[in-house]
Design a protein around this motif. Structure first.
Motif, PDB file in Angstrom:
ATOM      1  N   THR A 210       9.203  -0.119   7.738  1.00 28.17           N
ATOM      2  CA  THR A 210       7.758  -0.065   7.536  1.00 28.17           C
ATOM      3  C   THR A 210       7.070  -0.390   8.854  1.00 28.17           C
ATOM      4  OG1 THR A 210       7.709  -2.371   6.843  1.00 28.17           O
ATOM      5  CG2 THR A 210       7.941  -0.712   5.103  1.00 28.17           C
ATOM      6  N   TYR A 211       5.819   0.039   8.982  1.00 29.98           N
ATOM      7  CA  TYR A 211       5.089  -0.206  10.221  1.00 29.98           C
ATOM      8  C   TYR A 211       3.596  -0.228   9.958  1.00 29.98           C
ATOM      9  CZ  TYR A 211       3.925   4.750  10.268  1.00 29.98           C
ATOM     10  OH  TYR A 211       3.446   5.981   9.926  1.00 29.98           O
ATOM     11  N   GLY A 212       2.874  -0.733  10.948  1.00 28.21           N
ATOM     12  CA  GLY A 212       1.422  -0.710  10.923  1.00 28.21           C
ATOM     13  C   GLY A 212       0.917  -0.653  12.345  1.00 28.21           C
ATOM     14  N   PHE A 213      -0.269  -0.060  12.520  1.00 29.16           N
ATOM     15  CA  PHE A 213      -0.909   0.010  13.827  1.00 29.16           C
ATOM     16  C   PHE A 213      -2.008  -1.033  13.912  1.00 29.16           C
ATOM     17  CE2 PHE A 213       0.724   4.411  13.674  1.00 29.16           C
ATOM     18  CZ  PHE A 213       1.382   4.436  14.885  1.00 29.16           C
ATOM     19  N   ALA A 214      -2.128  -1.659  15.067  1.00 32.10           N
ATOM     20  CA  ALA A 214      -3.168  -2.658  15.297  1.00 32.10           C
ATOM     21  C   ALA A 214      -4.499  -1.957  15.558  1.00 32.10           C
ATOM     22  CB  ALA A 214      -2.792  -3.543  16.476  1.00 32.10           C
ATOM     23  N   ASP A 215      -5.458  -2.197  14.695  1.00 29.78           N
ATOM     24  CA  ASP A 215      -6.801  -1.670  14.893  1.00 29.78           C
ATOM     25  C   ASP A 215      -7.513  -2.483  15.970  1.00 29.78           C
ATOM     26  OD1 ASP A 215      -6.514   0.182  12.797  1.00 29.78           O
ATOM     27  OD2 ASP A 215      -7.190  -1.287  11.302  1.00 29.78           O
ATOM     28  N   ALA A 216      -8.689  -2.017  16.395  1.00 33.79           N
ATOM     29  CA  ALA A 216      -9.508  -2.758  17.350  1.00 33.79           C
ATOM     30  C   ALA A 216      -9.780  -4.155  16.794  1.00 33.79           C
ATOM     31  CB  ALA A 216     -10.825  -2.028  17.607  1.00 33.79           C
ATOM     32  N   GLY A 217      -9.646  -5.161  17.634  1.00 33.41           N
ATOM     33  CA  GLY A 217      -9.885  -6.537  17.220  1.00 33.41           C
ATOM     34  C   GLY A 217      -8.654  -7.253  16.688  1.00 33.41           C
ATOM     35  N   VAL A 218      -7.560  -6.549  16.474  1.00 38.62           N
ATOM     36  CA  VAL A 218      -6.311  -7.162  16.009  1.00 38.62           C
ATOM     37  C   VAL A 218      -5.459  -7.482  17.231  1.00 38.62           C
ATOM     38  CG1 VAL A 218      -4.155  -6.742  14.751  1.00 38.62           C
ATOM     39  CG2 VAL A 218      -6.336  -6.034  13.755  1.00 38.62           C
ATOM     40  N   ASN A 219      -5.074  -8.756  17.370  1.00 31.55           N
ATOM     41  CA  ASN A 219      -4.249  -9.148  18.520  1.00 31.55           C
ATOM     42  C   ASN A 219      -2.998  -9.925  18.136  1.00 31.55           C
ATOM     43  OD1 ASN A 219      -5.417 -11.555  17.870  1.00 31.55           O
ATOM     44  ND2 ASN A 219      -6.571 -11.775  19.772  1.00 31.55           N
ATOM     45  N   TRP A 220      -2.639  -9.864  16.866  1.00 33.11           N
ATOM     46  CA  TRP A 220      -1.366 -10.436  16.447  1.00 33.11           C
ATOM     47  C   TRP A 220      -0.888  -9.749  15.168  1.00 33.11           C
ATOM     48  CZ3 TRP A 220      -1.012 -13.162  11.771  1.00 33.11           C
ATOM     49  CH2 TRP A 220      -2.202 -13.621  11.212  1.00 33.11           C
TER      50      TRP A 220
ATOM     51  N   PRO B  57       0.824  -1.216   0.000  1.00 35.09           N
ATOM     52  CA  PRO B  57       0.000   0.000   0.000  1.00 35.09           C
ATOM     53  C   PRO B  57       0.855   1.263   0.000  1.00 35.09           C
ATOM     54  CG  PRO B  57      -0.069  -1.056   2.153  1.00 35.09           C
ATOM     55  CD  PRO B  57       0.723  -1.955   1.249  1.00 35.09           C
ATOM     56  N   GLY B  58       0.290   2.342  -0.507  1.00 37.01           N
ATOM     57  CA  GLY B  58       0.969   3.636  -0.470  1.00 37.01           C
ATOM     58  C   GLY B  58       0.820   4.253   0.905  1.00 37.01           C
ATOM     59  N   GLY B  59       1.381   5.412   1.088  1.00 39.17           N
ATOM     60  CA  GLY B  59       1.272   6.099   2.371  1.00 39.17           C
ATOM     61  C   GLY B  59       2.358   5.684   3.337  1.00 39.17           C
ATOM     62  N   LYS B  60       2.300   6.232   4.543  1.00 41.25           N
ATOM     63  CA  LYS B  60       3.329   5.971   5.547  1.00 41.25           C
ATOM     64  C   LYS B  60       3.205   4.572   6.143  1.00 41.25           C
ATOM     65  CE  LYS B  60       4.620   9.468   8.205  1.00 41.25           C
ATOM     66  NZ  LYS B  60       4.498  10.520   9.224  1.00 41.25           N
ATOM     67  N   GLU B  61       1.974   4.176   6.475  1.00 41.10           N
ATOM     68  CA  GLU B  61       1.778   2.833   7.014  1.00 41.10           C
ATOM     69  C   GLU B  61       1.783   1.826   5.878  1.00 41.10           C
ATOM     70  OE1 GLU B  61      -1.198   2.005  10.039  1.00 41.10           O
ATOM     71  OE2 GLU B  61      -1.478   4.180  10.253  1.00 41.10           O
ATOM     72  N   LYS B  62       2.478   0.722   6.084  1.00 41.63           N
ATOM     73  CA  LYS B  62       2.574  -0.321   5.053  1.00 41.63           C
ATOM     74  C   LYS B  62       2.112  -1.639   5.661  1.00 41.63           C
ATOM     75  CE  LYS B  62       5.316   2.087   2.015  1.00 41.63           C
ATOM     76  NZ  LYS B  62       4.463   3.092   1.476  1.00 41.63           N
ATOM     77  N   SER B  63       0.809  -1.708   5.948  1.00 41.17           N
ATOM     78  CA  SER B  63       0.266  -2.914   6.565  1.00 41.17           C
ATOM     79  C   SER B  63      -1.140  -3.167   6.051  1.00 41.17           C
ATOM     80  CB  SER B  63       0.253  -2.785   8.083  1.00 41.17           C
ATOM     81  OG  SER B  63      -0.650  -1.772   8.488  1.00 41.17           O
ATOM     82  N   ILE B  64      -1.573  -4.414   6.214  1.00 42.97           N
ATOM     83  CA  ILE B  64      -2.946  -4.792   5.863  1.00 42.97           C
ATOM     84  C   ILE B  64      -3.476  -5.703   6.963  1.00 42.97           C
ATOM     85  CG2 ILE B  64      -2.693  -4.579   3.360  1.00 42.97           C
ATOM     86  CD1 ILE B  64      -2.398  -7.645   3.259  1.00 42.97           C
ATOM     87  N   ARG B  65      -4.790  -5.746   7.082  1.00 46.42           N
ATOM     88  CA  ARG B  65      -5.432  -6.644   8.040  1.00 46.42           C
ATOM     89  C   ARG B  65      -5.554  -8.016   7.392  1.00 46.42           C
ATOM     90  NH1 ARG B  65      -9.888  -4.470  12.207  1.00 46.42           N
ATOM     91  NH2 ARG B  65     -10.131  -6.396  13.391  1.00 46.42           N
ATOM     92  N   ILE B  66      -5.272  -9.077   8.174  1.00 56.22           N
ATOM     93  CA  ILE B  66      -5.234 -10.434   7.620  1.00 56.22           C
ATOM     94  C   ILE B  66      -5.876 -11.436   8.567  1.00 56.22           C
ATOM     95  CG2 ILE B  66      -3.144 -10.009   6.268  1.00 56.22           C
ATOM     96  CD1 ILE B  66      -1.579 -11.572   8.429  1.00 56.22           C
ATOM     97  N   SER B  67      -6.042 -12.653   8.062  1.00 59.75           N
ATOM     98  CA  SER B  67      -6.423 -13.798   8.886  1.00 59.75           C
ATOM     99  C   SER B  67      -5.485 -14.951   8.555  1.00 59.75           C
ATOM    100  CB  SER B  67      -7.882 -14.189   8.645  1.00 59.75           C
ATOM    101  OG  SER B  67      -8.062 -14.593   7.311  1.00 59.75           O
ATOM    102  N   ALA B  68      -5.378 -15.872   9.491  1.00 59.46           N
ATOM    103  CA  ALA B  68      -4.577 -17.082   9.301  1.00 59.46           C
ATOM    104  C   ALA B  68      -5.523 -18.270   9.368  1.00 59.46           C
ATOM    105  CB  ALA B  68      -3.505 -17.194  10.382  1.00 59.46           C
ATOM    106  N   THR B  69      -5.412 -19.161   8.397  1.00 56.20           N
ATOM    107  CA  THR B  69      -6.253 -20.357   8.378  1.00 56.20           C
ATOM    108  C   THR B  69      -5.407 -21.561   7.996  1.00 56.20           C
ATOM    109  OG1 THR B  69      -6.845 -19.961   6.060  1.00 56.20           O
ATOM    110  CG2 THR B  69      -8.353 -19.095   7.724  1.00 56.20           C
ATOM    111  N   MET B  70      -5.966 -22.722   8.271  1.00 57.09           N
ATOM    112  CA  MET B  70      -5.359 -23.970   7.819  1.00 57.09           C
ATOM    113  C   MET B  70      -6.156 -24.437   6.614  1.00 57.09           C
ATOM    114  SD  MET B  70      -2.870 -24.404   9.757  1.00 57.09           S
ATOM    115  CE  MET B  70      -2.459 -25.937   8.976  1.00 57.09           C
ATOM    116  N   ASP B  71      -5.466 -24.748   5.528  1.00 57.11           N
ATOM    117  CA  ASP B  71      -6.137 -25.200   4.318  1.00 57.11           C
ATOM    118  C   ASP B  71      -5.369 -26.368   3.724  1.00 57.11           C
ATOM    119  OD1 ASP B  71      -7.663 -25.497   2.048  1.00 57.11           O
ATOM    120  OD2 ASP B  71      -6.966 -23.649   1.099  1.00 57.11           O
ATOM    121  N   ASN B  72      -5.904 -27.559   3.888  1.00 58.51           N
ATOM    122  CA  ASN B  72      -5.322 -28.744   3.269  1.00 58.51           C
ATOM    123  C   ASN B  72      -3.831 -28.892   3.593  1.00 58.51           C
ATOM    124  OD1 ASN B  72      -5.788 -31.059   1.830  1.00 58.51           O
ATOM    125  ND2 ASN B  72      -5.434 -30.111  -0.167  1.00 58.51           N
TER     126      ASN B  72
END
Length: 186
Positions: free
Chosen positions: A65-75, A26-41
């Motif tokens: 680079t950095y990112g801030f944890a939004d509400a609900g993000v714990n990892w 992503p552009g801008g100062k923060e370079k992070s995205i919100r994600i999930s981790a799953t097990m798939d096959n």
């Protein structure tokens, strides 16, 4: 799934890793995205998810680079690592994670200080290269060795843990998990 050391080690049936449907940096100062981790096959999959409970911080050459944890993000997760720094802490009363490049003997920590002068790191961890021997990579038909780091925190960042996985593959965003290690954060 929260990718803690216990969860990653207990899932002995999976030995693969992949970033799925990965968007560009992503552009801008923060370079992070919100994600999930799953097990798939049998594969640990990280993918963008606006309702996910994790955050991924991108790597950018010769930068921090950095990112801030939004509400609900714990990892948080970042990678690939091959000697860079992973930093987790607080800035302006918010939890942040950072990927700090270290290339050619140059440490780009000063860039993070420039971007987040109020940053107070609780963890400042430098990764090693791991086993990068040609023999090991050839046995696995791998051309790349990389590491990904996962930080998980409980409550209001009172306790946290960090797990490092080592990946052997033909690119930096997928491959076979060869090692899962708990990082000493003390």
């Amino acid at each position: 799934m929260i990718p803690t050391f216990t969860n990653l080690r207990s899932q002995a049936s999976y030995r693969k890793f992949a970033l799925r449907n990965w968007p560009p940096i992503p552009g801008g100062k923060e370079k992070s995205i919100r994600i999930s981790a799953t097990m798939d096959n049998g594969c640990l999959v990280l993918e963008p998810d606006i309702a996910g409970d994790g955050m991924f911080v991108y790597y950018v050459s010769q930068d921090a680079t950095y990112g801030f944890a939004d509400a609900g993000v714990n990892w948080a997760c970042s990678g690939p690592y091959s000697g860079c720094k992973f930093q987790v802490g607080r800035a302006d009363l918010r939890i942040y994670a950072s990927h700090i490049a270290r290339e050619g003997g140059v440490d780009y920590s000063d860039k993070l200080i420039q971007y987040l002068p109020e940053a107070y790191p609780a963890l400042d961890y430098t990764t090693g290269m791991g086993d990068t021997s040609i023999d090991t990579a050839q046995k696995l038909s791998a051309t790349q060795v990389s590491k990904y780091l996962f930080a998980w925190w409980a409550g209001n960042f009172n306790t946290f843990s960090v797990t490092e996985i080592t990946i052997y593959g033909n690119n930096m965003d997928s491959g076979r998990i060869m090692k899962v290690a708990e990082v000493d954060v003390n």
